[in-house]
Design a protein around this motif. Structure first.
Motif, PDB file in Angstrom:
ATOM      1  N   TYR A  73      -7.728   8.217   1.684  1.00  0.00           N
ATOM      2  CA  TYR A  73      -7.908   6.904   2.318  1.00  0.00           C
ATOM      3  C   TYR A  73      -6.581   6.136   2.372  1.00  0.00           C
ATOM      4  O   TYR A  73      -6.332   5.376   3.298  1.00  0.00           O
ATOM      5  CB  TYR A  73      -8.938   6.103   1.511  1.00  0.00           C
ATOM      6  CG  TYR A  73      -9.358   4.801   2.160  1.00  0.00           C
ATOM      7  CD1 TYR A  73     -10.184   4.791   3.276  1.00  0.00           C
ATOM      8  CD2 TYR A  73      -8.942   3.577   1.630  1.00  0.00           C
ATOM      9  CE1 TYR A  73     -10.579   3.601   3.863  1.00  0.00           C
ATOM     10  CE2 TYR A  73      -9.333   2.384   2.205  1.00  0.00           C
ATOM     11  CZ  TYR A  73     -10.158   2.403   3.316  1.00  0.00           C
ATOM     12  OH  TYR A  73     -10.537   1.216   3.902  1.00  0.00           O
ATOM     13  N   GLU A  74      -5.727   6.365   1.372  1.00  0.00           N
ATOM     14  CA  GLU A  74      -4.447   5.649   1.328  1.00  0.00           C
ATOM     15  C   GLU A  74      -3.325   6.408   2.039  1.00  0.00           C
ATOM     16  O   GLU A  74      -2.474   5.796   2.684  1.00  0.00           O
ATOM     17  CB  GLU A  74      -4.041   5.398  -0.129  1.00  0.00           C
ATOM     18  CG  GLU A  74      -4.951   4.403  -0.841  1.00  0.00           C
ATOM     19  CD  GLU A  74      -4.586   4.211  -2.301  1.00  0.00           C
ATOM     20  OE1 GLU A  74      -3.742   4.972  -2.818  1.00  0.00           O
ATOM     21  OE2 GLU A  74      -5.149   3.293  -2.933  1.00  0.00           O
ATOM     22  N   ARG A 219      -6.233   3.229  12.124  1.00  0.00           N
ATOM     23  CA  ARG A 219      -5.436   3.693  10.971  1.00  0.00           C
ATOM     24  C   ARG A 219      -4.524   4.844  11.377  1.00  0.00           C
ATOM     25  O   ARG A 219      -4.674   5.968  10.888  1.00  0.00           O
ATOM     26  CB  ARG A 219      -6.361   4.178   9.845  1.00  0.00           C
ATOM     27  CG  ARG A 219      -7.613   3.348   9.597  1.00  0.00           C
ATOM     28  CD  ARG A 219      -7.291   2.179   8.720  1.00  0.00           C
ATOM     29  NE  ARG A 219      -8.456   1.331   8.556  1.00  0.00           N
ATOM     30  CZ  ARG A 219      -9.060   1.102   7.411  1.00  0.00           C
ATOM     31  NH1 ARG A 219      -8.609   1.687   6.312  1.00  0.00           N
ATOM     32  NH2 ARG A 219     -10.085   0.289   7.333  1.00  0.00           N
ATOM     33  N   PRO A 220      -3.603   4.605  12.312  1.00  0.00           N
ATOM     34  CA  PRO A 220      -2.845   5.722  12.888  1.00  0.00           C
ATOM     35  C   PRO A 220      -2.055   6.536  11.867  1.00  0.00           C
ATOM     36  O   PRO A 220      -1.913   7.742  12.022  1.00  0.00           O
ATOM     37  CB  PRO A 220      -1.906   5.034  13.878  1.00  0.00           C
ATOM     38  CG  PRO A 220      -1.853   3.606  13.447  1.00  0.00           C
ATOM     39  CD  PRO A 220      -3.178   3.305  12.846  1.00  0.00           C
ATOM     40  N   MET A 221      -1.575   5.888  10.806  1.00  0.00           N
ATOM     41  CA  MET A 221      -0.719   6.616   9.855  1.00  0.00           C
ATOM     42  C   MET A 221      -1.501   7.678   9.070  1.00  0.00           C
ATOM     43  O   MET A 221      -0.916   8.619   8.552  1.00  0.00           O
ATOM     44  CB  MET A 221      -0.047   5.646   8.878  1.00  0.00           C
ATOM     45  CG  MET A 221       0.975   4.735   9.517  1.00  0.00           C
ATOM     46  SD  MET A 221       2.270   5.603  10.429  1.00  0.00           S
ATOM     47  CE  MET A 221       3.244   6.268   9.085  1.00  0.00           C
ATOM     48  N   LEU A 222      -2.821   7.513   8.987  1.00  0.00           N
ATOM     49  CA  LEU A 222      -3.608   8.485   8.216  1.00  0.00           C
ATOM     50  C   LEU A 222      -3.598   9.873   8.879  1.00  0.00           C
ATOM     51  O   LEU A 222      -3.853  10.875   8.232  1.00  0.00           O
ATOM     52  CB  LEU A 222      -5.043   8.002   8.031  1.00  0.00           C
ATOM     53  CG  LEU A 222      -5.225   6.702   7.238  1.00  0.00           C
ATOM     54  CD1 LEU A 222      -6.704   6.405   7.027  1.00  0.00           C
ATOM     55  CD2 LEU A 222      -4.527   6.775   5.883  1.00  0.00           C
ATOM     56  N   PHE A 227       4.157  10.679   7.812  1.00  0.00           N
ATOM     57  CA  PHE A 227       3.863   9.497   6.993  1.00  0.00           C
ATOM     58  C   PHE A 227       4.769   9.589   5.745  1.00  0.00           C
ATOM     59  O   PHE A 227       4.564  10.457   4.880  1.00  0.00           O
ATOM     60  CB  PHE A 227       2.381   9.559   6.613  1.00  0.00           C
ATOM     61  CG  PHE A 227       1.822   8.378   5.873  1.00  0.00           C
ATOM     62  CD1 PHE A 227       2.629   7.424   5.258  1.00  0.00           C
ATOM     63  CD2 PHE A 227       0.448   8.207   5.779  1.00  0.00           C
ATOM     64  CE1 PHE A 227       2.092   6.359   4.577  1.00  0.00           C
ATOM     65  CE2 PHE A 227      -0.106   7.138   5.102  1.00  0.00           C
ATOM     66  CZ  PHE A 227       0.726   6.212   4.494  1.00  0.00           C
ATOM     67  N   PRO A 228       5.789   8.715   5.635  1.00  0.00           N
ATOM     68  CA  PRO A 228       6.796   8.901   4.577  1.00  0.00           C
ATOM     69  C   PRO A 228       6.239   8.958   3.149  1.00  0.00           C
ATOM     70  O   PRO A 228       6.573   9.882   2.395  1.00  0.00           O
ATOM     71  CB  PRO A 228       7.715   7.689   4.765  1.00  0.00           C
ATOM     72  CG  PRO A 228       7.561   7.313   6.190  1.00  0.00           C
ATOM     73  CD  PRO A 228       6.137   7.594   6.531  1.00  0.00           C
ATOM     74  N   ALA A 229       5.383   8.012   2.785  1.00  0.00           N
ATOM     75  CA  ALA A 229       4.867   8.013   1.404  1.00  0.00           C
ATOM     76  C   ALA A 229       4.053   9.274   1.132  1.00  0.00           C
ATOM     77  O   ALA A 229       4.084   9.831   0.031  1.00  0.00           O
ATOM     78  CB  ALA A 229       4.018   6.770   1.162  1.00  0.00           C
ATOM     79  N   VAL A 295     -14.239  -1.157   2.188  1.00  0.00           N
ATOM     80  CA  VAL A 295     -13.934  -0.539   0.902  1.00  0.00           C
ATOM     81  C   VAL A 295     -13.243  -1.576   0.014  1.00  0.00           C
ATOM     82  O   VAL A 295     -12.067  -1.869   0.201  1.00  0.00           O
ATOM     83  CB  VAL A 295     -13.020   0.695   1.108  1.00  0.00           C
ATOM     84  CG1 VAL A 295     -12.716   1.368  -0.213  1.00  0.00           C
ATOM     85  CG2 VAL A 295     -13.653   1.664   2.082  1.00  0.00           C
ATOM     86  N   SER A 298     -10.030   1.096  -3.198  1.00  0.00           N
ATOM     87  CA  SER A 298      -9.977   2.400  -2.532  1.00  0.00           C
ATOM     88  C   SER A 298     -10.544   3.531  -3.390  1.00  0.00           C
ATOM     89  O   SER A 298     -10.903   4.576  -2.863  1.00  0.00           O
ATOM     90  CB  SER A 298      -8.548   2.718  -2.092  1.00  0.00           C
ATOM     91  OG  SER A 298      -7.648   2.513  -3.139  1.00  0.00           O
ATOM     92  N   TYR A 437       3.797   5.222  -6.958  1.00  0.00           N
ATOM     93  CA  TYR A 437       3.193   6.213  -7.842  1.00  0.00           C
ATOM     94  C   TYR A 437       3.416   7.641  -7.352  1.00  0.00           C
ATOM     95  O   TYR A 437       3.332   8.597  -8.114  1.00  0.00           O
ATOM     96  CB  TYR A 437       1.702   5.935  -8.034  1.00  0.00           C
ATOM     97  CG  TYR A 437       0.791   6.241  -6.855  1.00  0.00           C
ATOM     98  CD1 TYR A 437       0.398   7.538  -6.556  1.00  0.00           C
ATOM     99  CD2 TYR A 437       0.287   5.215  -6.051  1.00  0.00           C
ATOM    100  CE1 TYR A 437      -0.446   7.811  -5.500  1.00  0.00           C
ATOM    101  CE2 TYR A 437      -0.553   5.485  -4.991  1.00  0.00           C
ATOM    102  CZ  TYR A 437      -0.922   6.773  -4.710  1.00  0.00           C
ATOM    103  OH  TYR A 437      -1.761   7.036  -3.655  1.00  0.00           O
ATOM    104  N   TYR A 438       3.737   7.784  -6.053  1.00  0.00           N
ATOM    105  CA  TYR A 438       3.848   9.094  -5.438  1.00  0.00           C
ATOM    106  C   TYR A 438       5.195   9.769  -5.666  1.00  0.00           C
ATOM    107  O   TYR A 438       5.474  10.800  -5.047  1.00  0.00           O
ATOM    108  CB  TYR A 438       3.548   8.978  -3.923  1.00  0.00           C
ATOM    109  CG  TYR A 438       4.059   7.695  -3.318  1.00  0.00           C
ATOM    110  CD1 TYR A 438       3.231   6.596  -3.174  1.00  0.00           C
ATOM    111  CD2 TYR A 438       5.392   7.563  -2.953  1.00  0.00           C
ATOM    112  CE1 TYR A 438       3.698   5.400  -2.660  1.00  0.00           C
ATOM    113  CE2 TYR A 438       5.868   6.373  -2.441  1.00  0.00           C
ATOM    114  CZ  TYR A 438       5.015   5.296  -2.285  1.00  0.00           C
ATOM    115  OH  TYR A 438       5.504   4.111  -1.788  1.00  0.00           O
TER     116      TYR A 438
END
Lengths: 475, 150
Positions: A73-74, A219-222, A227-229, A295, A298, A437-438
């Motif tokens: 989701y993130e 939510r295009p980045m999903l 997606f950098p992160a 939500v 998350s 955190y990633y």
């Protein structure tokens, strides 16, 4: 509006039925425990089917069934794929398990290895890291129990969390590792069956095209493969999983408990079976925008979506699967952490001359104490599951290289291992707070590697592996 | 003197009336804008963040509006009745504005969050670092096993 797929009464009935089932199972199996080896390591004679099942069930945790949807989701598609790379830890532990059993035929804990291989200072640093991680995981499991029950049925978080913790503490207390492994076997069958049912229901209920269109609009980045992160997360999650498994006594105690010819194959099979589970669990989260689900946090997305699209029957399946996944990990972690505290803190520091009988008794008190401590730390619900879990990534990834080099090569020294764990953890935490955190595990593992190699090379001492196999100070 | 007192009293009455009018207007404004909307961050490097608001009326039909300008010309609307928070994720680079509506009435302040993803150079750097560590780990275990005769 928050939609509750189950009535609180149904949720509580399921909790009570399965809770009583696990406790009765623990009591029945616990009657066979006569020695400390029986209680802590299931007699060191676990066969292939139970070994593979317990390895897989323990690794299918609330993190797989609830954090995988959260990460998806993130962080989108890469989050889902990255989460499944957690299987690499199990696959790579397969050859290590064989080496561990060979080097330490009389070992009890991962702490035994660090103490014998690197000395007391490294052992103490390792214990801090290991216990910190164990509490982080225990808290995330306790929290997940409360969140699951709340998201699906509206039963207050504290009620669900307390009940699930109490059940797991009870049957682990009654049955020791033998009960943990046997319940894991049953729980594995439930988890695999449940995941297949959920996958089928999701595919037949939600259209891929609608999900794709809605995600691209809202939510295009999903869906973005750049997606950098999420790109940073891929190997971070892999190394985090490796760090968790390589250092944790949950996996070492199983390596000691499995038959000599079983460990490597059991871990390999468990890893292969584990790969698709976070993919299925994570995929569910991508349906949230199409279904108009709000939500709040998350880490609730998995149960919320499953409850909405699968209806009451599906929600019951999800509830049982996640409850089983939670219980299978919580019991393993309770048992393994209690072993570590009994062997390395109680016998190693507080009462060095303790008999097996005294350790047996102390282990039971420690399980209850761990349960209570976990409950206290779960009450405030301080953060989300992923944030809590990946915080521990900075700690565990720092232990990867000291474990691997320590198992295979004579040149790795105690001072180097100590400094590697300290520097890796420090820089990993800095990365966690400064970037996210990633990246904590990647940063920690990289720094730990450099420090371990450089400091070891400055000292020419060589370790004698034969002193480990004698096992003189391990019993 | 008497005229001065009378005009002073009149001025006081006018001021009082003005205060009362102001109070009444404010009360109406508060009634219309009764949810305090806030965001967990003003800058997100991952495209996700949490919006929180206080729920005044469980039965209201609240809608969360998202727009890329504070004029709210082009909006994405989500039904959020009964909830007090929403996690928004998957947003591309840009500045996003949010507000709550009850029916057609705006009932919250507007909050803005800027999404600015990490650079690809940074992402690629961590990816390569992770890949290198993973490759080295596999090579080390294979070499160690061969050496140990496993």
């Amino acid at each position: 509006m928050q939609f509750n797929a189950l009535s609180p009464t149904v949720a509580l009935i399921i909790l009570v039925i399965f809770g009583l089932l696990w406790i009765a199972f623990g009591y029945f199996l616990g009657r066979k425990n006569e020695t400390l080896d029986d209680y802590m390591l299931a007699g060191r004679n676990v066969g292939m089917a139970f070994a593979a099942a317990t390895a897989m069930a323990t690794w299918v945790t609330s993190n797989t069934t609830m954090t995988a949807p959260q990460v998806t989701y993130e962080l989108g598609v890469w989050g889902m794929v990255g989460y499944s790379l957690g299987a690499v830890g199990l696959l790579l532990f397969a050859p290590l398990a064989k080496r561990i059993k060979y080097l330490l035929p009389h070992g009890f804990t991962s702490g035994d290895f660090i103490r014998e291989r690197y000395g007391v200072l490294a052992w103490r640093v390792f214990l801090v890291i290991s216990l910190f991680y164990a509490f982080g995981w225990l808290i995330s499991l306790g929290m997940a129990g409360g969140i699951l029950v709340n998201a699906l049925s509206g039963v207050p978080y504290h009620v669900g969390m307390t009940f699930i913790l109490a059940v797991c503490v009870s049957y682990t207390l009654l049955g020791g590792l033998r009960a943990v492994i046997a319940t894991d076997f049953v729980q594995t069958i439930i988890i695999i069956t449940g995941v297949i049912i959920i996958a089928y229901l999701v595919i037949s209920n939600v259209g891929f095209e609608r999900m794709h269109t809605d995600l691209q609009t809202e939510r295009p980045m999903l869906l973005d493969l750049l997606f950098p992160a999420a790109i940073m997360f891929l190997f971070n999650n892999l190394l985090f999983g490796v760090g968790e498994i390589f250092h944790s006594n949950v996996w070492w105690s199983r390596a000691f408990a499995f038959r000599a010819d079983t460990g490597a194959r059991a871990y390999f099979i468990a890893g292969l079976f584990w790969i698709p589970i976070p993919i299925v669990a994570g995929f569910v989260a991508l349906a949230a925008p199409s279904l108009g689900i709000i939500v709040p946090s998350s880490d609730m997305v998995g149960p919320l979506v499953a409850g909405r699209i699968l209806g009451t029957t599906g929600a019951i399946v999800v509830f049982i699967v996640v409850f089983s996944a939670l219980a299978s990990s919580l019991d393993s972690l309770l048992a393994a952490t209690a072993d570590l505290i009994t062997q390395d803190i109680y016998r190693g520091h507080i009462n060095p001359g303790a008999s097996d009988e005294q350790c047996f008794r102390a282990g039971r008190y420690i399980i209850v104490g761990l349960g209570l401590m976990t409950w206290i730390l779960c009450v405030p619900r301080i953060t989300t599951l992923a944030s809590l879990l990946y915080f521990t990534g900075a700690f565990v990834a720092s232990a990867i290289w000291p474990i691997v080099f320590g198992l295979y090569f004579r040149w790795a020294t105690g001072l180097a291992a100590t400094l590697a764990m300290l520097a890796g953890t420090g820089l990993g935490l800095l990365a966690y707070f400064q970037i996210g955190y990633y990246v904590a595990a990647v940063a920690s593992a990289a720094v730990s590697l450099i420090v371990l190699v450089v400091v070891s090379r400055l000292d020419n001492s060589k370790f004698n592996f034969e002193s480990l196999a004698k096992g003189e100070s391990l019993s | 003197m008497g005229g001065f007192i009378r005009s002073s009293l009149r001025a006081v009455k006018i001021r009082r009336l003005a205060w009362l009018l102001l109070l009444a207007t404010n009360t109406c404004l508060w009634a219309a804008e009764n949810s305090s909307l806030s965001a967990s961050t003003e800058l997100s490097n991952e495209g996700y963040f949490v919006l929180n608001w206080n729920v005044q009326d469980e039965d209201s039909s609240l809608t969360l509006q998202q727009a890329d300008s504070n004029q709210f010309d082009s909006i994405i609307a989500r039904e959020v009745a009964g909830s007090g928070a929403a996690t928004i994720s998957g947003l591309a680079d840009g500045r996003y504005h949010f507000r709550l509506l009850d029916g057609n009435q705006i009932v919250s302040n507007t909050v803005a969050v800027t999404v600015q993803h990490h650079s690809m150079a940074r992402a690629g750097g961590f990816f390569l670092l992770g890949l290198s560590l993973f490759s080295l780990l596999i090579a080390t275990i294979l070499h160690g096993n061969r050496q140990a005769g496993i």
